[in-house]
Design a protein around this motif. Structure first.
Motif, PDB file in Angstrom:
ATOM      1  N   LYS A 158       7.289  38.646 -43.228  1.00 22.66           N
ATOM      2  CA  LYS A 158       6.279  37.598 -43.186  1.00 22.66           C
ATOM      3  C   LYS A 158       6.398  36.761 -41.921  1.00 22.66           C
ATOM      4  CE  LYS A 158       4.347  33.744 -45.853  1.00 22.66           C
ATOM      5  NZ  LYS A 158       4.481  32.909 -47.090  1.00 22.66           N
ATOM      6  N   VAL A 159       7.620  36.454 -41.511  1.00 26.16           N
ATOM      7  CA  VAL A 159       7.828  35.654 -40.299  1.00 26.16           C
ATOM      8  C   VAL A 159       7.338  36.414 -39.074  1.00 26.16           C
ATOM      9  CG1 VAL A 159       9.576  34.609 -38.797  1.00 26.16           C
ATOM     10  CG2 VAL A 159       9.745  34.349 -41.288  1.00 26.16           C
ATOM     11  N   VAL A 160       7.658  37.705 -39.009  1.00 26.42           N
ATOM     12  CA  VAL A 160       7.199  38.523 -37.879  1.00 26.42           C
ATOM     13  C   VAL A 160       5.679  38.517 -37.803  1.00 26.42           C
ATOM     14  CG1 VAL A 160       7.023  40.895 -37.029  1.00 26.42           C
ATOM     15  CG2 VAL A 160       9.240  39.987 -37.767  1.00 26.42           C
ATOM     16  N   LEU A 161       5.026  38.729 -38.922  1.00 26.87           N
ATOM     17  CA  LEU A 161       3.565  38.770 -38.923  1.00 26.87           C
ATOM     18  C   LEU A 161       2.963  37.403 -38.614  1.00 26.87           C
ATOM     19  CD1 LEU A 161       2.973  41.156 -41.954  1.00 26.87           C
ATOM     20  CD2 LEU A 161       2.455  41.620 -39.561  1.00 26.87           C
ATOM     21  N   GLU A 162       3.567  36.340 -39.140  1.00 28.05           N
ATOM     22  CA  GLU A 162       3.068  34.996 -38.832  1.00 28.05           C
ATOM     23  C   GLU A 162       3.160  34.708 -37.337  1.00 28.05           C
ATOM     24  OE1 GLU A 162       3.994  32.470 -42.937  1.00 28.05           O
ATOM     25  OE2 GLU A 162       5.572  32.721 -41.425  1.00 28.05           O
ATOM     26  N   ARG A 163       4.256  35.107 -36.727  1.00 24.86           N
ATOM     27  CA  ARG A 163       4.421  34.854 -35.291  1.00 24.86           C
ATOM     28  C   ARG A 163       3.448  35.689 -34.458  1.00 24.86           C
ATOM     29  NH1 ARG A 163      10.823  34.449 -33.881  1.00 24.86           N
ATOM     30  NH2 ARG A 163       9.920  34.674 -31.774  1.00 24.86           N
ATOM     31  N   LEU A 164       3.251  36.931 -34.844  1.00 23.48           N
ATOM     32  CA  LEU A 164       2.294  37.764 -34.119  1.00 23.48           C
ATOM     33  C   LEU A 164       0.869  37.227 -34.271  1.00 23.48           C
ATOM     34  CD1 LEU A 164       3.674  41.304 -35.024  1.00 23.48           C
ATOM     35  CD2 LEU A 164       3.857  40.149 -32.810  1.00 23.48           C
ATOM     36  N   LYS A 165       0.534  36.787 -35.460  1.00 23.55           N
ATOM     37  CA  LYS A 165      -0.801  36.232 -35.688  1.00 23.55           C
ATOM     38  C   LYS A 165      -1.008  34.962 -34.872  1.00 23.55           C
ATOM     39  CE  LYS A 165      -4.003  34.943 -39.382  1.00 23.55           C
ATOM     40  NZ  LYS A 165      -4.175  34.738 -40.850  1.00 23.55           N
ATOM     41  N   ALA A 166      -0.004  34.109 -34.837  1.00 24.99           N
ATOM     42  CA  ALA A 166      -0.099  32.870 -34.058  1.00 24.99           C
ATOM     43  C   ALA A 166      -0.227  33.162 -32.566  1.00 24.99           C
ATOM     44  CB  ALA A 166       1.131  31.998 -34.329  1.00 24.99           C
ATOM     45  N   ALA A 167       0.344  34.276 -32.133  1.00 23.92           N
ATOM     46  CA  ALA A 167       0.290  34.633 -30.711  1.00 23.92           C
ATOM     47  C   ALA A 167      -1.021  35.290 -30.319  1.00 23.92           C
ATOM     48  CB  ALA A 167       1.450  35.559 -30.368  1.00 23.92           C
ATOM     49  N   GLY A 168      -1.825  35.717 -31.328  1.00 25.34           N
ATOM     50  CA  GLY A 168      -3.128  36.268 -30.993  1.00 25.34           C
ATOM     51  C   GLY A 168      -3.483  37.592 -31.638  1.00 25.34           C
ATOM     52  N   LEU A 169      -2.609  38.143 -32.467  1.00 24.86           N
ATOM     53  CA  LEU A 169      -2.928  39.402 -33.134  1.00 24.86           C
ATOM     54  C   LEU A 169      -4.085  39.184 -34.102  1.00 24.86           C
ATOM     55  CD1 LEU A 169      -2.164  42.377 -33.556  1.00 24.86           C
ATOM     56  CD2 LEU A 169      -0.591  41.623 -35.358  1.00 24.86           C
ATOM     57  N   GLY A 170      -5.117  40.043 -34.005  1.00 19.01           N
ATOM     58  CA  GLY A 170      -6.319  39.839 -34.798  1.00 19.01           C
ATOM     59  C   GLY A 170      -6.422  40.702 -36.041  1.00 19.01           C
ATOM     60  N   SER A 171      -5.959  41.940 -35.971  1.00 19.74           N
ATOM     61  CA  SER A 171      -6.044  42.848 -37.106  1.00 19.74           C
ATOM     62  C   SER A 171      -5.044  43.975 -36.906  1.00 19.74           C
ATOM     63  CB  SER A 171      -7.465  43.413 -37.255  1.00 19.74           C
ATOM     64  OG  SER A 171      -7.893  44.023 -36.046  1.00 19.74           O
ATOM     65  N   LEU A 172      -4.739  44.678 -38.013  1.00 21.42           N
ATOM     66  CA  LEU A 172      -3.746  45.752 -37.968  1.00 21.42           C
ATOM     67  C   LEU A 172      -4.407  47.113 -38.123  1.00 21.42           C
ATOM     68  CD1 LEU A 172      -0.716  44.664 -40.208  1.00 21.42           C
ATOM     69  CD2 LEU A 172      -0.977  44.428 -37.739  1.00 21.42           C
ATOM     70  N   PRO A 173      -4.055  48.081 -37.272  1.00 26.23           N
ATOM     71  CA  PRO A 173      -4.502  49.457 -37.487  1.00 26.23           C
ATOM     72  C   PRO A 173      -3.652  50.128 -38.552  1.00 26.23           C
ATOM     73  CG  PRO A 173      -3.127  49.348 -35.532  1.00 26.23           C
ATOM     74  CD  PRO A 173      -3.250  47.933 -36.044  1.00 26.23           C
ATOM     75  N   GLY A 174      -4.123  51.270 -39.011  1.00 28.39           N
ATOM     76  CA  GLY A 174      -3.409  51.990 -40.065  1.00 28.39           C
ATOM     77  C   GLY A 174      -2.593  53.151 -39.554  1.00 28.39           C
ATOM     78  N   GLY A 175      -2.200  53.101 -38.281  1.00 27.03           N
ATOM     79  CA  GLY A 175      -1.458  54.202 -37.683  1.00 27.03           C
ATOM     80  C   GLY A 175      -0.128  54.459 -38.379  1.00 27.03           C
ATOM     81  N   GLY A 176       0.378  55.673 -38.207  1.00 27.47           N
ATOM     82  CA  GLY A 176       1.668  56.025 -38.786  1.00 27.47           C
ATOM     83  C   GLY A 176       1.622  56.246 -40.268  1.00 27.47           C
ATOM     84  N   GLY A 177       0.409  56.412 -40.831  1.00 25.97           N
ATOM     85  CA  GLY A 177       0.303  56.658 -42.257  1.00 25.97           C
ATOM     86  C   GLY A 177       0.661  58.091 -42.621  1.00 25.97           C
ATOM     87  N   GLU A 178       0.209  59.025 -41.753  1.00 25.19           N
ATOM     88  CA  GLU A 178       0.392  60.439 -42.044  1.00 25.19           C
ATOM     89  C   GLU A 178       0.070  60.704 -43.522  1.00 25.19           C
ATOM     90  OE1 GLU A 178       3.546  59.127 -40.046  1.00 25.19           O
ATOM     91  OE2 GLU A 178       1.883  59.260 -38.639  1.00 25.19           O
ATOM     92  N   ILE A 179       1.054  61.091 -44.305  1.00 26.74           N
ATOM     93  CA  ILE A 179       0.887  61.219 -45.754  1.00 26.74           C
ATOM     94  C   ILE A 179       1.833  60.231 -46.416  1.00 26.74           C
ATOM     95  CG2 ILE A 179       1.206  62.725 -47.764  1.00 26.74           C
ATOM     96  CD1 ILE A 179      -1.254  63.455 -46.185  1.00 26.74           C
ATOM     97  N   LEU A 180       1.292  59.391 -47.274  1.00 28.42           N
ATOM     98  CA  LEU A 180       2.082  58.326 -47.896  1.00 28.42           C
ATOM     99  C   LEU A 180       2.817  58.862 -49.131  1.00 28.42           C
ATOM    100  CD1 LEU A 180      -0.406  55.352 -47.458  1.00 28.42           C
ATOM    101  CD2 LEU A 180       1.722  55.773 -46.187  1.00 28.42           C
ATOM    102  N   VAL A 181       3.688  59.806 -48.874  1.00 27.41           N
ATOM    103  CA  VAL A 181       4.569  60.393 -49.884  1.00 27.41           C
ATOM    104  C   VAL A 181       5.914  60.595 -49.204  1.00 27.41           C
ATOM    105  CG1 VAL A 181       4.992  62.364 -51.398  1.00 27.41           C
ATOM    106  CG2 VAL A 181       2.641  61.570 -51.020  1.00 27.41           C
ATOM    107  N   ASP A 182       6.966  60.042 -49.763  1.00 25.01           N
ATOM    108  CA  ASP A 182       8.263  60.066 -49.080  1.00 25.01           C
ATOM    109  C   ASP A 182       8.792  61.472 -48.860  1.00 25.01           C
ATOM    110  OD1 ASP A 182       8.281  57.359 -48.762  1.00 25.01           O
ATOM    111  OD2 ASP A 182       9.773  56.948 -50.313  1.00 25.01           O
TER     112      ASP A 182
END
Length: 369
Positions: A158-182
């Protein structure tokens, strides 16, 4: 069409939610054209407007250095490889400037899991971009990158995301999903985020008021059941948070990767899977066509198989291109593909808001264009 498949398709067209078993049955047994008709019907119910959309952005890979080892990736480099890089700031800003001059309002910014870049480096990067281009949305840092940031910084997610958002991050892409099965993720990659943590990056971002997209790269070592499980996990997340704006799927491109012996999935499998994603993800509003991997004609046909969006002009793309798949369309070609499908092209932003001029008379706009 079997009576079982017909009944499932009838129910989903009428608005009933597919079960996991329904999804597997359709993926195994349904005729491609039957799937397409059902997906098109659902898409038209969700999007009765005469428009189909696209956006103008640039995929900027700020580094190709990555500590993860992904057998399916031809792009990443180790930190000491001779062709490893971190983009100079002036080069990156020039890329954004060119994007803006071409009418873009967004950059898709992703990189590898760099072992030495600190949290302050990313914050400074975001500040620099927003100070030069305050109007540009930064659609940046995939869930594997965000998860990696928490490990490097030893800070809570949460802290990482809060800091990135405060710095200007607008939205997150869904990269690295591949297949969501471990099982699949462990077999294909080492040192990369697993399913629950990938989903949790989105979850916490949504809790902070952010929006994101989800993706799926299929057609490699996953089973059909695991493909549906991926859709199920995305649907569960969306039920919980409502923060996903779109879903994008594409086929694995094996060339130049450690999995080059895996037969490439073709357009038939792509259209089938995209259609089922539209039927299964009843709570995700938008489905993007993947012309970047499928080519312009299949990308256009995808508009009849559940997609309501042609994706991005994609001024620059490096990751898929590294695997040997290189399709490029001009803005005029994207707009023509939409018009030829019977719709009016509209430019949108990452939040699926129209950002071009309003079309007062759709019928006149379509005939004139």
């Amino acid at each position: 069409m079997s009576s079982t498949v017909a009944a499932i398709l009838q129910r989903v067209v009428e608005g009933e939610r597919l079960s996991f078993d329904d999804g597997v049955t359709l993926l195994r047994s349904a005729d491609l054209l039957d799937l397409g008709r059902a997906a098109d019907a659902v898409c038209r119910r969700l999007h009765p407007e005469p428009y189909r959309t696209y956006n103008i952005d640039r995929n900027i890979n700020y580094t190709n250095v990555c500590t993860a080892v992904c057998d399916f990736c031809a792009f990443y480099r180790k930190v000491n490889d001779t062709d490893a890089y971190v983009l100079e700031r002036d080069v990156l800003l020039d890329k954004i400037r060119e994007t803006v001059e071409l009418g873009g309002d967004q950059i898709l910014m992703q990189g590898g899991l760099h072992p030495h870049l600190k949290m302050e480096w990313y914050e400074e990067l975001l500040h620099d971009i927003k100070s030069h281009f305050p109007q540009v949305n930064i659609h940046g840092f995939s869930p594997p990158e965000i998860h990696h940031f928490t490990k490097v910084t030893k800070l809570p997610l949460k802290v990482v995301l809060e800091r990135l958002k405060a710095a200007g991050l607008g939205s997150l892409p869904g990269g690295g999903g591949e297949i969501l099965v471990d099982r699949v993720r462990k077999a294909m990659t080492r040192g990369k985020v697993m399913t629950d943590d990938w989903l949790n990056v989105h979850r916490v971002w949504h809790e902070l008021g952010g929006r994101s997209t989800a993706t799926m790269m299929f057609g490699h070592i996953e089973t059909l059941e695991e493909r549906i499980e991926h859709l199920e996990r995305c649907r569960q997340l969306q039920d919980e948070t409502g923060g996903l704006t779109a879903f994008i799927s594409w086929t694995f491109q094996p060339e130049h990767t450690e999995m080059a012996d895996v037969p490439a999935a073709g357009s038939f499998e792509y259209l089938r899977t995209q259609a089922i994603s539209r039927l299964y993800l009843d709570n995700v509003p938008n489905i993007q066509s993947s012309w970047v991997t499928q080519g312009p004609k299949i990308g256009q046909i995808a508009l009849y198989f559940g997609a309501n969006d042609m994706g991005s002009l994609m001024i620059e793309e490096n990751v898929v291109a590294s695997a040997g798949t290189v399709y490029y369309l001009s803005l005029q070609e994207i707009r023509r593909a939409i018009r030829e499908s019977g719709y009016i092209p509209r430019q949108r932003n990452v939040f699926y808001e129209y950002i071009d001029e309003d079309v007062a008379d759709p019928s006149m706009a379509l005939s004139a264009s």
